[in-house]
Write an enzyme that holds these catalytic residues in place. Sequence first.
Site, PDB file in Angstrom:
ATOM      1  N   ASP A  74      -6.825 -10.568   3.597  1.00 40.57           N
ATOM      2  CA  ASP A  74      -7.346  -9.393   3.173  1.00 40.57           C
ATOM      3  C   ASP A  74      -7.131  -8.713   4.343  1.00 40.57           C
ATOM      4  O   ASP A  74      -8.108  -8.569   4.645  1.00 40.57           O
ATOM      5  CB  ASP A  74      -7.903  -9.696   1.637  1.00 40.57           C
TER       6      ASP A  74
HETATM    7  C1  LIG Z   1      -3.308  -0.547   8.460  1.00 39.51           C
HETATM    8  C2  LIG Z   1      -2.071  -1.187   8.259  1.00 39.51           C
HETATM    9  C3  LIG Z   1      -2.353  -2.541   7.034  1.00 39.51           C
HETATM   10  N1  LIG Z   1      -0.787  -3.001   7.083  1.00 39.51           N
HETATM   11  C4  LIG Z   1      -0.244  -3.776   6.292  1.00 39.51           C
HETATM   12  C5  LIG Z   1      -1.090  -5.230   6.363  1.00 39.51           C
HETATM   13  C6  LIG Z   1      -0.842  -5.665   4.635  1.00 39.51           C
HETATM   14  O1  LIG Z   1       0.208  -6.632   4.505  1.00 39.51           O
HETATM   15  C7  LIG Z   1      -1.618  -4.193   4.223  1.00 39.51           C
HETATM   16  C8  LIG Z   1      -2.138  -4.894   3.341  1.00 39.51           C
HETATM   17  O2  LIG Z   1      -2.029  -5.436   1.759  1.00 39.51           O
HETATM   18  P1  LIG Z   1      -3.251  -7.163   1.643  1.00 39.51           P
HETATM   19  O3  LIG Z   1      -3.272  -6.366  -0.280  1.00 39.51           O
HETATM   20  O4  LIG Z   1      -4.258  -7.056   2.342  1.00 39.51           O
HETATM   21  O5  LIG Z   1      -1.612  -7.651   1.826  1.00 39.51           O
HETATM   22  P2  LIG Z   1      -0.105  -7.777   0.739  1.00 39.51           P
HETATM   23  O6  LIG Z   1      -0.785  -6.759  -0.629  1.00 39.51           O
HETATM   24  O7  LIG Z   1       0.557  -7.054   1.863  1.00 39.51           O
HETATM   25  O8  LIG Z   1       0.579  -8.901   0.576  1.00 39.51           O
HETATM   26  P3  LIG Z   1      -1.057 -10.420   0.228  1.00 39.51           P
HETATM   27  O9  LIG Z   1      -1.651  -9.781  -0.290  1.00 39.51           O
HETATM   28  O10 LIG Z   1       0.464 -11.024  -0.138  1.00 39.51           O
HETATM   29  O11 LIG Z   1      -1.203 -11.492   1.450  1.00 39.51           O
HETATM   30  O12 LIG Z   1      -1.838  -3.405   4.678  1.00 39.51           O
HETATM   31  C9  LIG Z   1      -0.034  -2.613   7.844  1.00 39.51           C
HETATM   32  O13 LIG Z   1       0.978  -3.893   7.691  1.00 39.51           O
HETATM   33  N2  LIG Z   1       0.058  -2.295   9.146  1.00 39.51           N
HETATM   34  C10 LIG Z   1      -0.929  -1.207   9.458  1.00 39.51           C
HETATM   35  O14 LIG Z   1      -1.034  -0.860  10.469  1.00 39.51           O
END
Ligand SMILES: Cc1cn([C@H]2C[C@H](O)[C@@H](COP(=O)(O)OP(=O)(O)OP(=O)(O)O)O2)c(=O)[nH]c1=O
Length: 196
Positions: A74
Amino acid sequence: MCDLILASASPRRKELLAQIGVVFKQCSVDIDESVLPGERPEDYVRRLACEKSQAGFQRNPLPNSQQSAVLGADTTVVVDGVILGKPDSEEQAVEMLQQLSGRTHQVMTGIALTGNGYANSQVVVTHVTFKALDVAQCRRYWQTGEPCDKAGGYGIQGYAAVFVGKIEGSYSNVVGLPLAETAELLGKAGIKIWQV
Ligand SMILES: Cc1cn([C@H]2C[C@H](O)[C@@H](COP(=O)(O)OP(=O)(O)OP(=O)(O)O)O2)c(=O)[nH]c1=O
């Protein structure tokens, strides 16, 4: 045989884990992502990573071998100790990006591995400094469609790369999965990387 499951719907986590040559299957899990009253950001990301890996473990019975496990992660953006989740609207995204403008924030990712009689987790923090962003720029960025599914409303791997003045720590951690630390966690459980 594939004994590792990535409990995530994120295409970015899938790509990152594949990058280090790990053989795995992906499954999505649905958990409540609300922050508990008074919960610290590092405790929050660790708890959610653990809940995702546990939910994946319950849903996918694994062979009773040492190398069977479910990985959850997460990622959240933290500024002044406040958690920024995924923006629901343009207004929220612009507000988040304005909070990040011209300053340093933290990107925290919890990673957790659950196996048969096994559980381990870790939190990784990266410090990211943004250049100054004006409101018009933030509104244009919202129109790209990139902010909506990302913590803090930006994707460092996408158009938002131009916002970043400085980064201290793991880049892959910002994208959603800290690769060096994930490899360590997998290694401790006997799961190999660089499988060819
Ligand atoms: C800050 C930042 C976040 N993110 C993304 C990463 C995570 O996928 C998302 C944060 O949400 P999460 O809740 O961590 O993950 P998710 O909902 O995408 O997937 P799952 O719960 O099924 O594992 O933001 C980027 O892709 N690039 C960035 O620079």
